[in-house]
Design an enzyme around this catalytic site. Structure first.
Site, PDB file in Angstrom:
ATOM      1  N   GLY A 113      25.816  31.259  48.072  1.00  0.00           N
ATOM      2  CA  GLY A 113      27.075  31.128  48.002  1.00  0.00           C
ATOM      3  C   GLY A 113      27.783  31.992  46.928  1.00  0.00           C
ATOM      4  O   GLY A 113      29.127  31.813  46.979  1.00  0.00           O
ATOM      5  N   GLN A 135      27.045  32.307  38.627  1.00  0.00           N
ATOM      6  CA  GLN A 135      27.012  33.582  37.704  1.00  0.00           C
ATOM      7  C   GLN A 135      27.356  33.378  36.431  1.00  0.00           C
ATOM      8  O   GLN A 135      26.501  33.933  35.561  1.00  0.00           O
ATOM      9  CB  GLN A 135      27.795  34.841  38.450  1.00  0.00           C
ATOM     10  CG  GLN A 135      27.644  35.126  39.721  1.00  0.00           C
ATOM     11  CD  GLN A 135      29.065  36.084  40.619  1.00  0.00           C
ATOM     12  OE1 GLN A 135      29.789  36.224  39.703  1.00  0.00           O
ATOM     13  NE2 GLN A 135      28.657  36.265  41.597  1.00  0.00           N
ATOM     14  N   ARG A 372      44.760  39.431  38.246  1.00  0.00           N
ATOM     15  CA  ARG A 372      45.626  40.545  38.981  1.00  0.00           C
ATOM     16  C   ARG A 372      44.972  40.466  40.156  1.00  0.00           C
ATOM     17  O   ARG A 372      43.786  40.700  40.276  1.00  0.00           O
ATOM     18  CB  ARG A 372      45.662  41.778  38.325  1.00  0.00           C
ATOM     19  CG  ARG A 372      46.246  42.987  39.349  1.00  0.00           C
ATOM     20  CD  ARG A 372      46.438  44.160  38.492  1.00  0.00           C
ATOM     21  NE  ARG A 372      46.556  45.184  39.577  1.00  0.00           N
ATOM     22  CZ  ARG A 372      45.681  45.911  40.263  1.00  0.00           C
ATOM     23  NH1 ARG A 372      44.545  45.760  39.922  1.00  0.00           N
ATOM     24  NH2 ARG A 372      45.977  46.842  41.353  1.00  0.00           N
ATOM     25  N   ASP A 374      42.923  41.099  43.579  1.00  0.00           N
ATOM     26  CA  ASP A 374      42.009  42.186  44.187  1.00  0.00           C
ATOM     27  C   ASP A 374      42.334  42.260  45.523  1.00  0.00           C
ATOM     28  O   ASP A 374      41.990  43.359  46.296  1.00  0.00           O
ATOM     29  CB  ASP A 374      40.764  42.204  43.737  1.00  0.00           C
ATOM     30  CG  ASP A 374      39.871  40.940  44.280  1.00  0.00           C
ATOM     31  OD1 ASP A 374      39.272  40.927  45.350  1.00  0.00           O
ATOM     32  OD2 ASP A 374      39.938  40.053  43.431  1.00  0.00           O
ATOM     33  N   GLU A 429      36.236  40.978  35.263  1.00  0.00           N
ATOM     34  CA  GLU A 429      35.928  41.947  35.999  1.00  0.00           C
ATOM     35  C   GLU A 429      37.116  43.081  35.761  1.00  0.00           C
ATOM     36  O   GLU A 429      38.167  42.849  35.859  1.00  0.00           O
ATOM     37  CB  GLU A 429      36.023  41.645  37.588  1.00  0.00           C
ATOM     38  CG  GLU A 429      34.841  40.941  37.958  1.00  0.00           C
ATOM     39  CD  GLU A 429      34.822  40.625  39.713  1.00  0.00           C
ATOM     40  OE1 GLU A 429      34.061  39.787  40.058  1.00  0.00           O
ATOM     41  OE2 GLU A 429      35.989  40.882  40.052  1.00  0.00           O
ATOM     42  N   TYR A 432      39.252  46.960  40.412  1.00  0.00           N
ATOM     43  CA  TYR A 432      38.383  47.784  41.463  1.00  0.00           C
ATOM     44  C   TYR A 432      39.217  48.906  41.710  1.00  0.00           C
ATOM     45  O   TYR A 432      38.472  49.848  42.318  1.00  0.00           O
ATOM     46  CB  TYR A 432      38.510  46.885  42.831  1.00  0.00           C
ATOM     47  CG  TYR A 432      37.937  45.335  42.789  1.00  0.00           C
ATOM     48  CD1 TYR A 432      37.080  44.989  41.487  1.00  0.00           C
ATOM     49  CD2 TYR A 432      37.880  44.640  43.724  1.00  0.00           C
ATOM     50  CE1 TYR A 432      36.626  43.737  41.383  1.00  0.00           C
ATOM     51  CE2 TYR A 432      37.314  43.283  43.636  1.00  0.00           C
ATOM     52  CZ  TYR A 432      36.484  42.836  42.484  1.00  0.00           C
ATOM     53  OH  TYR A 432      36.108  41.802  42.552  1.00  0.00           O
TER      54      TYR A 432
END
Length: 524
Positions: A113, A135, A372, A374, A429, A432
């Site tokens: 998942g 994670q 923000r 993605d 992160e 992208y």
């Protein structure tokens, strides 16, 4: 809103819900979806028992799983075994689990998942807490029978019970960062009801070097609702500000507040508490909330959202740099922000220069996700649409962050210029949709401590890359000056997917992570 058919049903819904349970035993099963808060109204968790509370995967196909299970919360009740398969902005607070807590759900296929949480605080778990596919995770001031599992970054602050010891890296043991005490904290304000039906706003007092969950629930300041204004989404900022100026505290009931002006806090020791994902939208380019140079302010349970007008910041704390008060700090508890998601960026963009700006000193951030988007109602967000430069900018001294997640901004995601900053858990992160020219070449990073800062500490911090649209190489995940009192404990970088690489973890140290190379790198 919620469920897995269709997957992630209601992710960008305009509905908001707070389900308030009076003290007593409720023989119900509650499945918690988007923009929903489950809240017990007792003075302590054991006053309200709910038979079953759960959050299932938002997609029973493993490629989705819990990855986009955002914006939901539970607090102040007791229950039995509990499933909470959720990712960012899904806090559990003040919950007594009489059994096991599973933080993931397996429906078949790979990866269980892809859960990407998370936050657990001031709770008691009598059995095992199993992180599974999570994670990363942050847990503060809990008593846990036994914690099982680790992938990339598990950070424990002020917990008791079966908590793993610190171990840097995920080989030869789990990736754990364990701090025995929480240096400064005030638990999130909450609402209770007595047997006569009278409501009280309870504001927990500041604690220092706290270990384990709250034991004295009388250590609060109490305000009956004659001293509290309950706002609705039809109220303007002017109405709310008039109530604040008159000395009232404010509870923001569920809804989307389309603000043409800022909610302004000018009085010390003021509490603004949102329930049911009260969402404050900046529609005219002004911050949704501003706090003057005043001490002891509490802001909690709010989602900040950018509008179409250019906005310098969605929340600004402090008119200018101010020292604050170490004996009466301000607190941001479960305050989240987003730029994009609800709009189709191909048709209309939203924007904010900075999501949260802290100018005052002695402010504590206790759980935030500054995102923000993605993806959105229109699909993938591309070409730096919905621009936002920074998630968090800290100019004040003596600012502390617990459970800090900041993602996808187009410049340095975090900029920390104040002295004596402390961060316990960071997840990030990189964007992208950037290019080498507009992101890699300028040397942007996930977390920057200004070169002139002499004292800063960060524990259990990670920067991830998924350069989806272009090949981008960045030099470092983190950047600091050269002071020996700027200390990062267990920093790491992680290649998720896509193109490009992060060449070093911090200041030229640490291995490269990239497609075809190492997938994760720690500096121990």
């Amino acid at each position: 809103m919620g469920g897995h058919n269709p997957p992630f049903h209601g992710e960008f819904s305009s509905s908001r819900y707070a389900l308030l349970f009076k003290p007593g035993h409720h023989q119900v099963t509650v499945n918690v979806g988007f923009y929903t808060s489950i809240i017990g109204l007792g003075t302590r968790p054991g006053d309200t028992a709910i038979n079953e509370v759960q959050c299932e995967n938002g997609d029973f196909d493993y490629t989705g799983g819990a990855l986009a299970n955002f914006w939901r919360s539970t607090e102040n009740f007791a229950t039995g075994n509990m499933l909470w398969a959720a990712s960012q902005a899904c806090p559990m607070r003040r919950v007594n689990v009489n059994g096991n807590l599973n933080l993931y759900q397996y429906n078949g296929g790979c990866c269980a998942g892809y859960a990407s949480g998370g936050y657990l605080a001031d709770s008691i778990i009598s059995g095992n807490t199993v992180s599974g596919s999570q994670q990363q995770y942050f847990a503060r001031n809990n008593r846990i029978g036994r914690w099982e599992g680790s992938l990339w970054n598990m950070v424990f602050v002020g917990n008791t019970g079966g908590i793993p010891s610190t171990h840097c890296g995920n080989t030869g043991g789990g990736a754990y960062t364990t701090i025995p005490q929480t240096p400064v904290i005030a638990e999130k304000p909450y609402i209770s009801i007595d047997s006569g039906g009278r409501y009280t706003l309870r504001v927990p007092r500041v604690e220092y070097n706290k270990a384990g969950p709250t034991s004295n629930y009388d250590n609060v300041d109490q305000y009956d609702f004659s001293k509290v204004y309950v706002a609705t989404a039809s109220d303007s900022a002017a109405v709310i500000n008039q109530k604040l100026t008159s000395g009232l505290h404010v509870v923001l009931s569920p809804g989307i507040y389309q603000l043409t002006d800022s909610i302004t806090i000018n009085r010390s020791n003021t509490t603004v508490l949102g329930i049911g994902w009260a969402t404050l939208v900046s529609t005219t380019g002004k911050p949704a909330i501003t706090v003057a140079n005043v001490e002891g302010v509490r802001i909690a349970g709010i989602l900040l959202q950018a509008g179409t007008a250019s906005t310098p910041s969605l929340l600004r704390w402090g008119d200018s740099k101010d020292s604050g008060n170490s004996r009466n700090p301000g607190f941001l508890s479960d305050v989240f922000a987003r730029v994009g998601g609800t709009n189709n960026a191909a048709q209309q963009q939203v924007q904010a220069d900075v999501m949260v700006q802290i100018n005052s000193g002695n402010v504590v951030i206790d759980n935030t996700w500054l995102w923000r988007a993605d993806h959105s109602v229109g699909g993938e967000v591309v070409n730096s649409q919905n621009p936002c430069d920074h998630g968090l900018v800290v100019n004040g001294d003596d600012v502390t962050a617990y459970g800090l997640a900041v993602e996808h901004q187009l410049n340095d995601l975090v900029v920390w210029s104040g002295e004596n900053g402390r961060t316990y858990f960071f997840q990030s992160e990189l964007p992208y949709d950037v290019t080498q020219q507009n992101f890699g070449n300028p040397g942007y990073v996930g977390y920057r401590v200004a070169n002139n800062v002499q004292n800063h500490h960060a524990y259990g911090v990670g920067v991830y890359s998924f350069f989806r649209d272009h090949s981008v190489s960045v030099a470092n995940g983190f950047s600091t000056g050269s002071s020996s009192n700027v200390v990062f404990v267990n920093p790491f970088t992680k290649y998720l997917s896509g193109n490009g690489q992060i060449t070093h973890v911090i200041n030229g140290r640490g291995a490269t992570v990239s497609q075809g190379g190492a997938q994760i790198a720690y500096v121990c």
